[in-house]
Design a protein around this motif. Sequence first.
Motif, PDB file in Angstrom:
ATOM      1  N   LYS A   1      46.111  46.767  28.024  1.00 31.66           N
ATOM      2  CA  LYS A   1      46.646  45.788  27.126  1.00 31.66           C
ATOM      3  C   LYS A   1      47.694  45.061  27.790  1.00 31.66           C
ATOM      4  CE  LYS A   1      46.464  48.022  22.594  1.00 31.66           C
ATOM      5  NZ  LYS A   1      47.017  48.461  21.624  1.00 31.66           N
ATOM      6  N   PRO A   2      48.626  45.510  28.879  1.00 35.31           N
ATOM      7  CA  PRO A   2      49.670  44.548  29.616  1.00 35.31           C
ATOM      8  C   PRO A   2      48.742  43.739  30.775  1.00 35.31           C
ATOM      9  CG  PRO A   2      50.044  46.735  30.077  1.00 35.31           C
ATOM     10  CD  PRO A   2      49.072  46.872  28.814  1.00 35.31           C
TER      11      PRO A   2
ATOM     12  N   LEU B 199      60.655  43.468  33.173  1.00 35.74           N
ATOM     13  CA  LEU B 199      60.048  44.454  34.171  1.00 35.74           C
ATOM     14  C   LEU B 199      58.769  44.881  33.668  1.00 35.74           C
ATOM     15  CD1 LEU B 199      63.266  46.305  34.926  1.00 35.74           C
ATOM     16  CD2 LEU B 199      62.419  44.555  36.181  1.00 35.74           C
ATOM     17  N   PHE B 200      57.593  44.850  34.322  1.00 39.41           N
ATOM     18  CA  PHE B 200      56.372  45.298  33.764  1.00 39.41           C
ATOM     19  C   PHE B 200      55.875  46.389  34.545  1.00 39.41           C
ATOM     20  CE2 PHE B 200      56.559  40.387  33.467  1.00 39.41           C
ATOM     21  CZ  PHE B 200      57.240  40.418  32.364  1.00 39.41           C
ATOM     22  N   PRO B 201      54.730  47.057  34.015  1.00 42.05           N
ATOM     23  CA  PRO B 201      54.119  48.400  34.180  1.00 42.05           C
ATOM     24  C   PRO B 201      53.423  48.128  35.762  1.00 42.05           C
ATOM     25  CG  PRO B 201      53.599  47.932  32.176  1.00 42.05           C
ATOM     26  CD  PRO B 201      54.363  46.769  32.677  1.00 42.05           C
ATOM     27  N   ALA B 202      53.538  49.263  36.545  1.00 43.25           N
ATOM     28  CA  ALA B 202      53.272  49.017  38.089  1.00 43.25           C
ATOM     29  C   ALA B 202      51.766  49.001  38.033  1.00 43.25           C
ATOM     30  CB  ALA B 202      53.986  50.154  38.787  1.00 43.25           C
ATOM     31  N   THR B 203      50.976  49.564  37.452  1.00 41.75           N
ATOM     32  CA  THR B 203      49.663  49.613  37.629  1.00 41.75           C
ATOM     33  C   THR B 203      48.864  48.250  37.214  1.00 41.75           C
ATOM     34  OG1 THR B 203      49.534  51.987  37.271  1.00 41.75           O
ATOM     35  CG2 THR B 203      47.430  50.954  37.096  1.00 41.75           C
ATOM     36  N   PRO B 204      49.158  47.896  36.137  1.00 44.46           N
ATOM     37  CA  PRO B 204      48.557  46.395  36.067  1.00 44.46           C
ATOM     38  C   PRO B 204      49.115  45.276  37.184  1.00 44.46           C
ATOM     39  CG  PRO B 204      49.464  47.036  33.917  1.00 44.46           C
ATOM     40  CD  PRO B 204      50.017  48.105  34.935  1.00 44.46           C
ATOM     41  N   GLN B 205      50.360  45.499  37.325  1.00 38.58           N
ATOM     42  CA  GLN B 205      50.752  44.604  38.614  1.00 38.58           C
ATOM     43  C   GLN B 205      49.962  44.713  39.907  1.00 38.58           C
ATOM     44  OE1 GLN B 205      55.077  43.419  39.135  1.00 38.58           O
ATOM     45  NE2 GLN B 205      55.620  45.136  37.768  1.00 38.58           N
ATOM     46  N   SER B 206      49.639  46.187  40.138  1.00 37.40           N
ATOM     47  CA  SER B 206      48.950  46.592  41.250  1.00 37.40           C
ATOM     48  C   SER B 206      47.652  46.062  41.347  1.00 37.40           C
ATOM     49  CB  SER B 206      48.829  48.272  41.332  1.00 37.40           C
ATOM     50  OG  SER B 206      50.000  48.903  41.328  1.00 37.40           O
ATOM     51  N   CYS B 207      47.044  45.935  40.228  1.00 39.30           N
ATOM     52  CA  CYS B 207      45.676  45.440  39.912  1.00 39.30           C
ATOM     53  C   CYS B 207      45.627  43.817  40.552  1.00 39.30           C
ATOM     54  CB  CYS B 207      45.082  45.417  38.790  1.00 39.30           C
ATOM     55  SG  CYS B 207      44.625  46.963  37.977  1.00 39.30           S
ATOM     56  N   ILE B 208      46.741  43.180  40.144  1.00 33.92           N
ATOM     57  CA  ILE B 208      46.799  41.811  40.357  1.00 33.92           C
ATOM     58  C   ILE B 208      47.248  41.637  41.676  1.00 33.92           C
ATOM     59  CG2 ILE B 208      48.260  39.686  39.935  1.00 33.92           C
ATOM     60  CD1 ILE B 208      48.286  40.655  36.986  1.00 33.92           C
ATOM     61  N   GLU B 209      48.269  42.196  42.257  1.00 32.46           N
ATOM     62  CA  GLU B 209      48.656  42.312  43.737  1.00 32.46           C
ATOM     63  C   GLU B 209      47.581  42.769  44.690  1.00 32.46           C
ATOM     64  OE1 GLU B 209      52.051  41.333  45.689  1.00 32.46           O
ATOM     65  OE2 GLU B 209      52.031  41.624  43.446  1.00 32.46           O
ATOM     66  N   LEU B 210      46.816  43.528  44.196  1.00 36.03           N
ATOM     67  CA  LEU B 210      45.890  43.794  45.194  1.00 36.03           C
ATOM     68  C   LEU B 210      44.691  42.747  45.449  1.00 36.03           C
ATOM     69  CD1 LEU B 210      44.498  46.282  47.011  1.00 36.03           C
ATOM     70  CD2 LEU B 210      43.272  47.066  44.872  1.00 36.03           C
ATOM     71  N   LEU B 211      44.318  41.953  44.021  1.00 34.42           N
ATOM     72  CA  LEU B 211      43.477  40.845  44.195  1.00 34.42           C
ATOM     73  C   LEU B 211      44.239  39.771  45.159  1.00 34.42           C
ATOM     74  CD1 LEU B 211      42.378  40.878  40.785  1.00 34.42           C
ATOM     75  CD2 LEU B 211      40.618  41.361  42.662  1.00 34.42           C
ATOM     76  N   LEU B 212      45.269  39.385  44.976  1.00 38.15           N
ATOM     77  CA  LEU B 212      46.071  38.326  45.475  1.00 38.15           C
ATOM     78  C   LEU B 212      46.180  38.537  47.196  1.00 38.15           C
ATOM     79  CD1 LEU B 212      48.806  37.324  42.675  1.00 38.15           C
ATOM     80  CD2 LEU B 212      46.454  36.272  43.191  1.00 38.15           C
ATOM     81  N   ARG B 213      46.837  39.814  47.200  1.00 39.91           N
ATOM     82  CA  ARG B 213      46.882  39.945  48.785  1.00 39.91           C
ATOM     83  C   ARG B 213      45.649  39.984  49.540  1.00 39.91           C
ATOM     84  NH1 ARG B 213      52.577  40.767  50.320  1.00 39.91           N
ATOM     85  NH2 ARG B 213      53.700  40.749  48.449  1.00 39.91           N
TER      86      ARG B 213
END
Length: 283
Positions: A171-172, A136-150
């Motif tokens: 870092k993450p 389970l990984f932090p939401a904000t780093p995931q948000s950056c990646i998700e926003l780009l991919l989507r």
Amino acid sequence: MSRLLDGKAVSKILKEEIREEIVQWKEKGVQPKLAVILVGDDPASVVYARSKQKVCEGIGMAFELFTMPSATPEAEILATIEKLNNDQNVHGIMIELPLPKGIRKETVMAAVRPDKDVDGVHPINRGYILSGEEGLFPATPQSCIELLLRSGVEIAGKHVVIVGRGETVGKPLVFLILKHNATVTICHSKTPDLGAFTRQADILIAAVGRAKLIKKEMVKAGAIVVDAGINEIPGGICGDVDFEAVQDVAELISPVPGGVGSLTTALIMRNVLKGIVLQGGVR
């Protein structure tokens, strides 16, 4: 003039996907549930907790809020966490921050079971980020990646420059974005001539917590700019990017508000569903 990376639009899609997945879990006899622990009465924390409750209600996820006075002994908080760790009907646990003085943040956060740690801050989950294993990984780093991919952005092969080396975002994010085969440079407060690095970025991600740090002359023409910062200024909030100026040169840019932050709550809910699988649920 650049186009917007629209976090609100992506969040709407994510929530609909999560809502559909919750229906599937219910059909298997599992009611996904998030438990939030709120110690004290920090106004922002109260708002954030209620916001999560509203989102849960909107997508069909069960929610329970545990409120405790600021004078609550640390041992009592840890006992509550242990109870939730052992409750098979709870699939995600969140601790609202900041905690009152005298409560050791690291001790409390590490008490949450890694497979229920929807904030992604447990040392074991941090290790999974480094090793490339599922956690389970932090939401904000995931948000950056998700926003780009989507938004249709191809990350593989791009030079990604991250400004900020914080424990929750910078870092993450380095290791999560490496999984997408980017070339990564990380900068921070001690980096001399910051602009010399940021001007090399195909994708520039600001996550340093300094209002409007990234200026127009620090961004190369046609770059994609993701602003993960949030700063209070007179009259409202702003990001780490000088949005009005930088949008003249960037191809794509995320606004604040309405960008990265719009996705974080949805991604916490997605972590709850991922937690069910990690806890032994049937996919």
